[in-house]
Each structure stands twice: as C-alpha cells, then as structure tokens.
Design an enzyme around this catalytic site. Structure first.
Site, PDB file in Angstrom:
ATOM      1  N   ALA A 115       1.955   8.398   4.625  1.00  0.00           N
ATOM      2  CA  ALA A 115       3.207   9.060   4.765  1.00  0.00           C
ATOM      3  C   ALA A 115       4.672   8.331   4.222  1.00  0.00           C
ATOM      4  O   ALA A 115       4.419   7.346   4.631  1.00  0.00           O
ATOM      5  CB  ALA A 115       3.522   9.521   5.982  1.00  0.00           C
ATOM      6  N   GLY A 150      -1.679   7.944   5.840  1.00  0.00           N
ATOM      7  CA  GLY A 150      -2.085   9.308   5.585  1.00  0.00           C
ATOM      8  C   GLY A 150      -2.618   9.214   4.262  1.00  0.00           C
ATOM      9  O   GLY A 150      -3.286  10.072   4.000  1.00  0.00           O
ATOM     10  N   GLU A 199      -6.185   9.117   5.390  1.00  0.00           N
ATOM     11  CA  GLU A 199      -6.313  10.282   6.201  1.00  0.00           C
ATOM     12  C   GLU A 199      -6.837  11.400   5.089  1.00  0.00           C
ATOM     13  O   GLU A 199      -7.729  12.120   5.394  1.00  0.00           O
ATOM     14  CB  GLU A 199      -5.371  10.669   7.051  1.00  0.00           C
ATOM     15  CG  GLU A 199      -5.198   9.711   8.320  1.00  0.00           C
ATOM     16  CD  GLU A 199      -3.919   9.994   8.968  1.00  0.00           C
ATOM     17  OE1 GLU A 199      -2.842   9.974   8.414  1.00  0.00           O
ATOM     18  OE2 GLU A 199      -3.894  10.131  10.207  1.00  0.00           O
ATOM     19  N   GLU A 218      -0.419   2.299  10.968  1.00  0.00           N
ATOM     20  CA  GLU A 218       0.684   2.981  11.629  1.00  0.00           C
ATOM     21  C   GLU A 218       1.120   2.117  13.069  1.00  0.00           C
ATOM     22  O   GLU A 218       2.075   2.252  13.387  1.00  0.00           O
ATOM     23  CB  GLU A 218       0.088   4.256  12.012  1.00  0.00           C
ATOM     24  CG  GLU A 218       0.121   5.274  10.997  1.00  0.00           C
ATOM     25  CD  GLU A 218      -1.303   5.484  10.320  1.00  0.00           C
ATOM     26  OE1 GLU A 218      -2.120   4.569  10.419  1.00  0.00           O
ATOM     27  OE2 GLU A 218      -1.524   6.427   9.690  1.00  0.00           O
TER      28      GLU A 218
HETATM   29  N1  CAA Z   1       6.883   5.138   2.497  1.00  0.00           N
HETATM   30  C1  CAA Z   1       7.822   4.989   1.704  1.00  0.00           C
HETATM   31  N2  CAA Z   1       7.875   4.038   1.002  1.00  0.00           N
HETATM   32  C2  CAA Z   1       7.114   3.320   0.655  1.00  0.00           C
HETATM   33  C3  CAA Z   1       5.759   3.457   1.595  1.00  0.00           C
HETATM   34  C4  CAA Z   1       5.790   4.404   2.332  1.00  0.00           C
HETATM   35  N3  CAA Z   1       4.634   4.436   3.037  1.00  0.00           N
HETATM   36  N4  CAA Z   1       4.891   2.432   0.835  1.00  0.00           N
HETATM   37  C5  CAA Z   1       5.746   1.784  -0.043  1.00  0.00           C
HETATM   38  N5  CAA Z   1       7.019   2.045  -0.251  1.00  0.00           N
HETATM   39  C6  CAA Z   1       7.882   2.030  -1.010  1.00  0.00           C
HETATM   40  C7  CAA Z   1       8.680   0.880  -0.804  1.00  0.00           C
HETATM   41  O1  CAA Z   1       9.577   0.916   0.272  1.00  0.00           O
HETATM   42  C8  CAA Z   1       9.130   0.079  -1.962  1.00  0.00           C
HETATM   43  O2  CAA Z   1      10.415   0.896  -2.383  1.00  0.00           O
HETATM   44  P1  CAA Z   1      11.535   0.016  -3.136  1.00  0.00           P
HETATM   45  O3  CAA Z   1      11.062  -0.489  -4.120  1.00  0.00           O
HETATM   46  O4  CAA Z   1      12.665   1.073  -3.069  1.00  0.00           O
HETATM   47  O5  CAA Z   1      12.027  -1.038  -2.201  1.00  0.00           O
HETATM   48  C9  CAA Z   1       8.071   0.669  -2.940  1.00  0.00           C
HETATM   49  O6  CAA Z   1       7.249   1.446  -2.408  1.00  0.00           O
HETATM   50  C10 CAA Z   1       7.133  -0.580  -3.447  1.00  0.00           C
HETATM   51  O7  CAA Z   1       6.532  -1.122  -2.023  1.00  0.00           O
HETATM   52  P2  CAA Z   1       6.781  -2.632  -1.562  1.00  0.00           P
HETATM   53  O8  CAA Z   1       7.814  -3.280  -2.148  1.00  0.00           O
HETATM   54  O9  CAA Z   1       6.712  -2.695   0.050  1.00  0.00           O
HETATM   55  O10 CAA Z   1       5.227  -3.264  -2.490  1.00  0.00           O
HETATM   56  P3  CAA Z   1       4.443  -4.446  -1.817  1.00  0.00           P
HETATM   57  O11 CAA Z   1       3.297  -4.490  -3.058  1.00  0.00           O
HETATM   58  O12 CAA Z   1       5.174  -5.659  -1.365  1.00  0.00           O
HETATM   59  O13 CAA Z   1       3.787  -3.918  -0.286  1.00  0.00           O
HETATM   60  C11 CAA Z   1       2.617  -2.022   0.801  1.00  0.00           C
HETATM   61  C12 CAA Z   1       2.764  -2.773  -0.550  1.00  0.00           C
HETATM   62  C13 CAA Z   1       1.587  -3.033   1.577  1.00  0.00           C
HETATM   63  C14 CAA Z   1       1.784  -0.913   0.588  1.00  0.00           C
HETATM   64  C15 CAA Z   1       3.738  -1.966   1.453  1.00  0.00           C
HETATM   65  O14 CAA Z   1       4.592  -1.176   0.792  1.00  0.00           O
HETATM   66  C16 CAA Z   1       3.597  -1.338   2.697  1.00  0.00           C
HETATM   67  O15 CAA Z   1       3.105  -1.739   3.837  1.00  0.00           O
HETATM   68  N6  CAA Z   1       3.903   0.143   2.742  1.00  0.00           N
HETATM   69  C17 CAA Z   1       3.759   0.891   4.061  1.00  0.00           C
HETATM   70  C18 CAA Z   1       2.261   1.205   4.409  1.00  0.00           C
HETATM   71  C19 CAA Z   1       2.206   2.081   5.724  1.00  0.00           C
HETATM   72  O16 CAA Z   1       2.577   1.744   6.771  1.00  0.00           O
HETATM   73  N7  CAA Z   1       1.648   3.367   5.672  1.00  0.00           N
HETATM   74  C20 CAA Z   1       1.566   4.263   6.695  1.00  0.00           C
HETATM   75  C21 CAA Z   1       2.669   5.230   6.803  1.00  0.00           C
HETATM   76  S1  CAA Z   1       2.809   6.107   8.273  1.00  0.00           S
HETATM   77  C22 CAA Z   1       1.626   7.325   8.158  1.00  0.00           C
HETATM   78  O17 CAA Z   1       0.985   7.396   7.114  1.00  0.00           O
HETATM   79  C23 CAA Z   1       1.516   8.224   9.319  1.00  0.00           C
HETATM   80  C24 CAA Z   1       0.336   9.071   9.036  1.00  0.00           C
HETATM   81  O18 CAA Z   1      -0.757   9.052   9.729  1.00  0.00           O
HETATM   82  C25 CAA Z   1       0.521  10.279   8.252  1.00  0.00           C
END
Ligand code: CAA
Length: 258
Positions: A66, A111, A114, A134
């Site tokens: 998400a 998500g 999921e 999460e």
């Molecule tokens: N939401 C919003 N933006 C996201 C994102 C997310 N889930 N995942 C990545 N992005 C964005 C980053 O903020 C970044 O944006 P900017 O360039 O504007 O800074 C861009 O995508 C590239 O990401 P990274 O620079 O972080 O890339 P990376 O290669 O260093 O890392 C990653 C990749 C490990 C996937 C890391 O981005 C990350 O950990 N993302 C979050 C993953 C996460 O926690 N997902 C769960 C979300 S909560 C959920 O899903 C609830 C549910 O059950 C529905």
C-alpha cells in the site's frame, strides 16, 4: 473509466493489468485501488477474457505494498474505508470465475503480496523479493495477509513472516509454497504467457468448477467440502467440454475445448 495508474490490455483472450506507478515502486494508492476495483468489476462481466495476468511496470517492482504516504495523518475511520475497498477488490479478484496469474517482476511486499495471494497462480522472477513488512511500520497486514498467508504457508510460517517482517527471495518463497514457479527475469513475460495461453485452451467451465471447489472448500467441513466437489464434478457433465475431452481421449486425439 479511463485508467492512468493501471494499464489494461487484452490479446488472444488474455487480459493483462499492469500497475503503472513505477516511481513509487507500483505502491497502491487510493486512485490505483479505485481503478483496480473498476477493472475487476468489468472483468467479472467480460465473457471474452479467459485468463487475467497481473504484473507491475518496470524491472524493479511488482507492488511494494500500500502507498505509505496515504497513512499519514489519517483517522482510523478513513483508513478503514480504504482498506475495506482494497479487501473488497481482492475478494472480487479471487472470486473471478477465470484463472488469474500474478506475474511477480520484483518487490512484492505488503499489499502487493496480499494481491498476489488473491490470484490463483504466482510466477516470479528470480529477482523478486516477497514479504509482509507491515510490522516495521507498527502495523499488521490489512488486505487479507494474516488469513491468506497462513492458509497458503501454514500458521507457523505466516507468523514468522508477519512477526519478524523479513523479506524472502523468490526461491525461498517457492520453497514455502507461496510461489508456483521461479524463472529468470528475462523469461518472466514469456513464461507467464505460456501458462496463460495454455489455460485459455483449457476447458473453461471445468477450470471454473475447480477454482470454486478449491476456494470454497476451506470454509466448510471436510465432508461438506468433498460433497460439494461431487456436485461440481457432476455439474461438469452439463457442459459439452466433457463430451469433447472423453471422446478425444478414447480416439487418442487432442481435445478441442470450446
Ligand atoms: N509506499 C509509498 N512509496 C513507496 C513505497 C510504498 N509502499 N515503496 C517504495 N516507495 C517509494 C519510495 O518512497 C521512493 O520514493 P522517492 O523516490 O520519492 O523517495 C521510491 O518508491 C523508491 O523506493 P526506495 O528509494 O525506497 O527504493 P529502494 O530500492 O531503496 O527500496 C524497498 C525498495 C525495499 C521496496 C523500499 O522502498 C521499501 O521498504 N518500501 C516499503 C515497503 C513496505 O513497507 N510495504 C508495506 C506497505 S503497508 C501495506 O502494504 C499495508 C497493507 O497490508 C495493505
């Protein structure tokens, strides 16, 4: 509705949905969830599509979860609305009568996993990374993850993945039973197409009955579920595909399902 956060194409009865937010690693924001919801609703009425493929735009990510930016400053009631909409969309996706394949081209987190678990089959690039991270946000999975993950990999493994929030590579995910096939990144599109094409040539009524039996079974006792299987098995005999399949076998020919 015209879409901008998803790209939808149909070729040879295979509809492909690509999540199109490459800069945010295809994270699901409200607009994307709404577009997906509309698209799935349309697919449930689309008699021409025989198989659905879901993937992400770009080389790096399927869906990184998400969109975390939409969580900032939101009240529990607004979050509830968003998550119920996503849940409803994934439930409808899971309920489509046709096979749905997740073609996992990179990060498949939160998500994203999921959504992949609401699909029938999962094929992944060897570069894919899979997880429910999460907990690191002080959250739990909210779009079916606690339930679908434990059903797919067992409660012990699901607790390991959800409590610790660690990501695993595609091969490990396959060893958990979470992914069906792992292929090279270069071959992912072609291998996905091969499986999808094979399914388009299958007996669609029987595929529908098999999906129904497998999806509904866990809601029932074993006896009720295998009784339902008998009813659906018998129902297959109302369709011309059985005649075609049985005759082709007896004549040592390939069946040509309608
Ligand atoms: N939401 C919003 N933006 C996201 C994102 C997310 N889930 N995942 C990545 N992005 C964005 C980053 O903020 C970044 O944006 P900017 O360039 O504007 O800074 C861009 O995508 C590239 O990401 P990274 O620079 O972080 O890339 P990376 O290669 O260093 O890392 C990653 C990749 C490990 C996937 C890391 O981005 C990350 O950990 N993302 C979050 C993953 C996460 O926690 N997902 C769960 C979300 S909560 C959920 O899903 C609830 C549910 O059950 C529905």
């Amino acid at each position: 509705m015209t879409y901008s956060n998803i790209i939808v194409t149909t070729e040879n009865r295979i509809t492909t949905i690509k999540i199109n937010r490459e800069k945010a690693l295809n994270a699901l924001n409200e607009k994307t969830i709404n577009e997906l919801s509309e698209c799935v609703k349309n697919l449930s009425k689309d008699a021409d599509t025989k198989v659905v493929v879901i993937t992400g735009v770009g080389q790096k990510s399927f869906i990184a979860g998400a969109d975390i930016t939409m969580f900032e400053g939101k009240a529990p009631t607004s979050i509830r609305e968003i998550i119920l909409k996503l849940q409803e969309t994934l439930n409808k996706l899971e309920d489509l009568s046709i096979p749905v394949i997740a073609s996992i081209n990179g990060y498949c987190l939160g998500g994203g996993l999921e959504l992949a678990m609401a699909c029938d089959l999962r094929i992944a690039s060897e570069k894919a990374i899979v997880g429910q991270p999460e907990i690191k946000l002080g959250l739990i999975p909210g779009a079916g993850g606690t339930q679908r993950l434990s059903r797919l990999v067992g409660a012990g493994r699901a607790k390991e993945m959800i409590f610790l929030g660690g990501n695993v590579d595609a091969k490990t995910a396959k060893s958990f039973g979470l992914i069906n096939w792992v292929v090279s990144a270069e071959d992912l599109e072609e291998e996905t197409l091969k499986i999808a094409t094979r399914l388009t040539k299958g007996p669609s009524f029987a595929l529908n009955m098999a999906k129904e039996a497998i999806n509904r079974g866990p809601e029932m006792s074993l006896l009720d579920a295998i009784r339902m299987e008998a009813e659906l098995f018998a129902l297959c005999f109302s369709h011309e595909d059985v005649k075609e399949g049985v005759e082709a076998f007896l004549k040592k020919q390939k069946p040509n399902f309608k």
